[in-house]
Each structure stands twice: as structure tokens, then as C-alpha cells.
Write an enzyme that holds these catalytic residues in place. Sequence first.
Site, PDB file in Angstrom:
ATOM      1  N   GLU A  40       0.858  -1.176   0.000  1.00 37.93           N
ATOM      2  CA  GLU A  40       0.000   0.000   0.000  1.00 37.93           C
ATOM      3  C   GLU A  40       0.903   1.238   0.000  1.00 37.93           C
ATOM      4  OE1 GLU A  40      -3.498   1.672   3.012  1.00 37.93           O
ATOM      5  OE2 GLU A  40      -1.815   0.531   3.827  1.00 37.93           O
ATOM      6  N   LYS A 106      -9.598   0.545  -1.756  1.00 34.73           N
ATOM      7  CA  LYS A 106      -9.684   0.036  -0.385  1.00 34.73           C
ATOM      8  C   LYS A 106     -11.078   0.258   0.196  1.00 34.73           C
ATOM      9  CE  LYS A 106      -7.178   0.555   4.019  1.00 34.73           C
ATOM     10  NZ  LYS A 106      -6.115   1.381   4.666  1.00 34.73           N
ATOM     11  N   CYS A 142      -4.375  -3.466   3.632  1.00 33.20           N
ATOM     12  CA  CYS A 142      -4.072  -3.125   5.016  1.00 33.20           C
ATOM     13  C   CYS A 142      -5.224  -3.381   5.993  1.00 33.20           C
ATOM     14  CB  CYS A 142      -3.605  -1.671   5.088  1.00 33.20           C
ATOM     15  SG  CYS A 142      -2.555  -1.312   6.523  1.00 33.20           S
TER      16      CYS A 142
END
Length: 263
Positions: A40, A106, A142
Amino acid sequence: MRVALCQIVSTPDPAANLELVADGVRRAAEAGAELAVFPEATMACFGIPLGPVAEPLDGPWATEVRGLAAESGITVVAGMFTPADDGRVANTLLVTGPGVDAHYDKIHLYDAFGFAESRTVAPGAEPLVVDVGGTGIGVTTCYDVRFPGLYAALADRGASVIVTAASWGAGDGKREQWELLVRARALDSTSWVVACGQADPRTAGIEPSGKAPTGIGFSTVATPVGTVHAQLGDAPDVLVAELDPAAVEQARASIPVLANRRF
């Protein structure tokens, strides 16, 4: 399937970070990898204003990554920031290579541990699975790793390998949480989990400031039964690992949690 986890320390400069991508892709290709995974925020590290560095998917940064993937003949996953419709940015994973040109925004934003990602980042909505050499590859970012339903959904959509690109926040117990969550999501989904994080910037002589999650390293490959298959330390490095597709079939036959779940 052979994969390369390219653990780097991103700088605030997207052009400088492209050099890190080029080096990682070269090393992955030399090792015979089919898939090169970067963290990321590969485009630019957290802790800076993201709006000025964000670019569309057809912009120069993504175009250069596509060129590196095409030249090497492997699929590349790399974190970047793209403009969102509401003035914020999207935390985007570019997935590009032979026969693949896709992206994932995300879904679960890091509004935790005193950090508010949603202040500047707009959430995505759609899970993504792509085909790489006949293998279904799911992608996550993440904080997504704390949500097992997403990993099960990716397995339902055909993923047997799930990439987790991260810039994990440091702090007491955070390494232990990272390792536990990566292994648990592999077991939840009975899939390989390929989790590549930013290296600890201190290993590159950079002292983090503020609450921005800038990475701790310890990129990890977890097996479909939740064991650690391979792992890096906290410094920048490239980890090459072999993933046996038969291990997924064996895990799903012996631990059929996807078939047995009720909710």
C-alpha cells in the site's frame, strides 16, 4: 505459482518510488516470479497531503508501472492514490500485467488507533479477483485484514491466493496483530495470503513523525491452514515464495469452513 513480495520504504516523491518499483520488478522477474506485490502507498508514503500526488489510472505513474509489468512479463500489484469524486482520494491497488489491467479501491478505511483515513480517503465498494496464469488472485489493502468477511467473499469469487498490501501502523503489539491477522485470514478463507507491507522507515534512516502508518515490515506469506510459509524482517528486501495450488484444495477438503458456515 511463484510470487515476489517487494518490501520497500516509500518516499513522498512518486518519481523516486517508481525507481523502487523498477528495481523490485526486475528482481522478481529474475527470480522467475509470475506476480510481484508491492505495499500500500507505494506511489507515496502516508504522512503527506495525498491530493497533490493523486493521479488517474491513465496518468503517468500508473502508465509507467504498466510499462514495467509489460516489459517484465509479470503481473504487478502496487498501491497508489487516485482522485475521488468528492474531493478526497481513493486508496487504490493497481493490478497490471499480461492480460490483466484492473484496480481495487480500499473498502475498509483505517479510522483506528487515533488515525482517520476517511478524512482524506473515500472508501471503495467492490471486491476484486483477477486471473493470473489460471489462478484466482484476490486483492485487499491493510485495514481490510481485520475483516474476515471480505476474505471469504474473495474465496467465493474464485480466489485461492489473496494479496494484502499494507502500510501497517507501528505501536505496542502491532507486529503481533499483523502476524495473527494474516494467518487468521488465510485460515478463514483457506487460501494463500500474500501480505506485503512497507518496511520500517527507521531501517532506511527515516524517523517517522505523527500518527501516519508508515510500515513495520515483516511481509508474510501464510498457507491455507494458517501457518507462516515465509517472512521478511523489518528492512527493505524482496521475498520470493512458491505457492502450491494443491494446498488450497487440500485445506478446503479437510477444513471446509467456507462450505459449512451458517452466517
